[in-house]
Each structure stands twice: as C-alpha cells, then as structure tokens.
Scaffold this motif. Sequence first.
Motif, PDB file in Angstrom:
ATOM      1  N   VAL A  46       0.968  -1.330   0.009  1.00  0.00           N
ATOM      2  CA  VAL A  46       0.078  -0.014  -0.229  1.00  0.00           C
ATOM      3  C   VAL A  46       0.959   1.251  -0.086  1.00  0.00           C
ATOM      4  N   LEU A  47       0.685   2.253  -0.829  1.00  0.00           N
ATOM      5  CA  LEU A  47       1.582   3.574  -1.010  1.00  0.00           C
ATOM      6  C   LEU A  47       0.956   4.561  -0.642  1.00  0.00           C
ATOM      7  N   ARG A  48      -0.479   4.752  -0.618  1.00  0.00           N
ATOM      8  CA  ARG A  48      -1.323   5.767  -0.121  1.00  0.00           C
ATOM      9  C   ARG A  48      -2.780   5.290  -0.037  1.00  0.00           C
ATOM     10  N   HIS A  49      -3.475   5.682   0.857  1.00  0.00           N
ATOM     11  CA  HIS A  49      -4.850   5.487   1.083  1.00  0.00           C
ATOM     12  C   HIS A  49      -5.558   6.799   1.412  1.00  0.00           C
ATOM     13  N   GLU A  50      -6.639   7.004   0.764  1.00  0.00           N
ATOM     14  CA  GLU A  50      -7.474   8.555   1.043  1.00  0.00           C
ATOM     15  C   GLU A  50      -8.926   7.975   1.158  1.00  0.00           C
ATOM     16  N   GLU A  51      -9.497   8.555   2.023  1.00  0.00           N
ATOM     17  CA  GLU A  51     -11.044   8.597   2.273  1.00  0.00           C
ATOM     18  C   GLU A  51     -11.791   9.867   1.627  1.00  0.00           C
ATOM     19  N   PHE A  52     -12.828   9.721   1.032  1.00  0.00           N
ATOM     20  CA  PHE A  52     -13.659  10.834   0.473  1.00  0.00           C
ATOM     21  C   PHE A  52     -14.966  10.813   1.132  1.00  0.00           C
ATOM     22  N   ALA A  53     -15.763  11.970   1.373  1.00  0.00           N
ATOM     23  CA  ALA A  53     -16.863  11.974   1.889  1.00  0.00           C
ATOM     24  C   ALA A  53     -18.056  11.864   0.693  1.00  0.00           C
ATOM     25  N   GLU A  54     -17.696  12.115  -0.279  1.00  0.00           N
ATOM     26  CA  GLU A  54     -18.643  12.130  -1.622  1.00  0.00           C
ATOM     27  C   GLU A  54     -17.983  11.869  -2.647  1.00  0.00           C
ATOM     28  N   GLY A  55     -18.810  11.672  -3.890  1.00  0.00           N
ATOM     29  CA  GLY A  55     -18.353  11.166  -5.028  1.00  0.00           C
ATOM     30  C   GLY A  55     -17.222  12.160  -5.758  1.00  0.00           C
ATOM     31  N   CYS A  56     -16.512  11.501  -6.751  1.00  0.00           N
ATOM     32  CA  CYS A  56     -15.367  12.428  -7.523  1.00  0.00           C
ATOM     33  C   CYS A  56     -16.259  13.302  -8.690  1.00  0.00           C
ATOM     34  N   GLU A  57     -15.707  14.554  -8.666  1.00  0.00           N
ATOM     35  CA  GLU A  57     -16.144  15.172  -9.900  1.00  0.00           C
ATOM     36  C   GLU A  57     -15.962  14.570 -10.955  1.00  0.00           C
ATOM     37  N   ALA A  58     -14.713  13.937 -11.270  1.00  0.00           N
ATOM     38  CA  ALA A  58     -14.439  13.338 -12.443  1.00  0.00           C
ATOM     39  C   ALA A  58     -14.859  11.882 -12.628  1.00  0.00           C
ATOM     40  N   ALA A  59     -15.703  11.520 -11.508  1.00  0.00           N
ATOM     41  CA  ALA A  59     -16.258   9.964 -11.633  1.00  0.00           C
ATOM     42  C   ALA A  59     -14.858   8.993 -11.418  1.00  0.00           C
ATOM     43  N   CYS A  60     -14.041   9.164 -10.677  1.00  0.00           N
ATOM     44  CA  CYS A  60     -12.931   8.209 -10.311  1.00  0.00           C
ATOM     45  C   CYS A  60     -13.396   7.192  -9.811  1.00  0.00           C
ATOM     46  N   ASN A  61     -14.549   7.328  -8.820  1.00  0.00           N
ATOM     47  CA  ASN A  61     -15.092   6.024  -8.327  1.00  0.00           C
ATOM     48  C   ASN A  61     -16.328   5.448  -9.243  1.00  0.00           C
ATOM     49  N   GLY A  62     -16.431   5.898 -10.363  1.00  0.00           N
ATOM     50  CA  GLY A  62     -17.709   5.503 -10.984  1.00  0.00           C
ATOM     51  C   GLY A  62     -18.749   6.416 -10.870  1.00  0.00           C
ATOM     52  N   PRO A  63     -19.845   6.261 -11.261  1.00  0.00           N
ATOM     53  CA  PRO A  63     -21.200   7.185 -11.287  1.00  0.00           C
ATOM     54  C   PRO A  63     -21.866   7.018  -9.900  1.00  0.00           C
ATOM     55  N   TYR A  64     -21.049   7.357  -8.774  1.00  0.00           N
ATOM     56  CA  TYR A  64     -21.640   7.245  -7.473  1.00  0.00           C
ATOM     57  C   TYR A  64     -21.321   8.407  -6.868  1.00  0.00           C
ATOM     58  N   GLY A  65     -22.428   9.083  -6.204  1.00  0.00           N
ATOM     59  CA  GLY A  65     -22.276  10.227  -5.321  1.00  0.00           C
ATOM     60  C   GLY A  65     -22.015   9.882  -3.656  1.00  0.00           C
ATOM     61  N   ASN A  66     -21.682   8.683  -3.594  1.00  0.00           N
ATOM     62  CA  ASN A  66     -21.637   8.393  -1.955  1.00  0.00           C
ATOM     63  C   ASN A  66     -19.940   8.255  -1.533  1.00  0.00           C
ATOM     64  N   ARG A  67     -19.893   8.098  -0.228  1.00  0.00           N
ATOM     65  CA  ARG A  67     -18.619   7.949   0.519  1.00  0.00           C
ATOM     66  C   ARG A  67     -17.987   7.029  -0.189  1.00  0.00           C
TER      67      ARG A  67
END
Length: 281
Positions: A31-52
């Motif tokens: 594991v090189l880095r880990h990041e948590e996000f509260a809402e979806g990515c503006e560039a849909a990096c996590n797909g078409p999901y607006g969730n955490r």
Amino acid sequence: MVTGRALHFVFKIPDRKLTIKFYREILGMKVLRHEEFAEGCEAACNGPYGNRWSKTMIGYGTEDTHFVIELTYNYGIKEYKMGNDFNGITIRSKEALQRAHSDGWPIKEENGIFVLQAPGGYKYYVIDESQPKNKDPIEKVTLFSSNLQKTIAYWKNILELKIFNQTEKSVLLGYDEDQAKIEFIDIGTEINHAAAYGRIAFSIPYAEQPEIQKKIKDNGYEILTDLITLDTPGKSSVRVIILADPDGHEICFVDDEAFRQLSIPDYASEAVLNRYIAKEK
C-alpha cells in the motif's frame, strides 16, 4: 508531441477486505497511499456514484517509477457486473504463484499462462519468472476492442502512443519501452462495459493537457470530463481530463507536475485503511 507516462489502472472493488488481502498477501504489493472521501469524485474516479468512497494505491514500487493499481471502494456497493471490456493484467512474478499455492488461492491456466483472479473477477496473468529488482513486475494491461483499426487510429494517431507489437488481431502500445504497456485484442463485437468498467491513467506535462483537449475536440472524439482540478484533502490538487476511446474505454490524463506531489508515498495511511477494514462486517 505527447510526453506521456503510464501511471495506473483503476478498479472498482466490491469486497475491500478480501481484495486488499489478495493484493498484499498473494500478489505481494505494498500500500502506497490510502485516501477517504466523503462524496463522489467530480471526474467519476469512483464511477457514477455520489456516495462516500475510498482510494487505495497499491503496487510493487513508488508511483514515480512503477505502474500501480488504484482500488476504489464505494461504501455500500457490494457487486459490480462485469462486461467484455477487460481481459487482464500481466505480471512477471514467480513469488506470487508461490504465495497463492501456499495460501490455497485458486490458480488456473489459460494458454500456458497461470491466472490468478482478484475478488470481483479481475484476472492477473502471471508469468512464472522472477522480475529483476530494477524492473516493474507489471508488464501490460489488456483490454478488448471491437475494431482494431479504429483503436489503433485513436491510440497511435490521437494519443500518440507507439506501437511495440502488432498482429492481425492485437496491438501492444505504450509511451516508452520502459513503461507498462496497454494491449488491445480485437473480438469483433460491441464492447459492453457494464458496471465494473475501469480506467487507465497517464500523466503528461500541465502545458500539454490543453493540446490533448483540442486534438480530441478537433477530431470529433469524446471527452467525458473536460479539464478540471480535483482536490485531495491535505494533499496536492491535480488537473485532469477524462476521455473515452472509440469503444468507450476511459482514459485519464493528469498533469505530471502536481501528480508527482500527490503521489508521494504515504505509508502511514495504510494504518487508516486497516482500521476501516477492521470495522467492516
């Protein structure tokens, strides 16, 4: 001229605990880095999901020198249907096969090459050889194409990747001999990305991003997300543009200058990942 650097491939993962076990304990990545996000990515990096959601970068070496894997985990999403767009990632690692055998992880064989399947159904083709320490074990990402000539016209003529090998039904492309490559195999039928589709990422100098943008628009190809700046809490912001090739395969071009700052290893963040995994049922 595009000065590209192959960075990573993005997977959406349905089972974070088992997936992380596979990458750490079977493939032997770190594991090189880990990041948590509260809402979806503006560039849909996590797909078409607006969730955490969360992002884990994992690989055989730092992102400056190695092609790595980005694992995106959408909280609450437990399954992604696979299409016919992704074939597999080829690595060279005798040690991964040894670990899989010791752990009891299933090892299959296709056309004389060993196959390990990650949770979610993603395949790794494993060449039973140890890679020299100064070389990245990840050799290529293989995707499927509905029309090889259209694929080549886009990736070679528009994105300016070089052809390293070509047959009647396949092509191997990349920006440099020493980088991981992308391979396309022609299956002669429409590509269906379903829900499990991934994304390949490259970096280019900040000044070259508008040139890519203009070239795509002038030639009538698709831009999924126009130039946009993405923020990562406590880290560097990066500018990205997200494209789609003629078959809808997603490509991210991030500015190299900022990405080198963003991708500095944050090994301590693995403890954060471990804590979140421990909470999962």
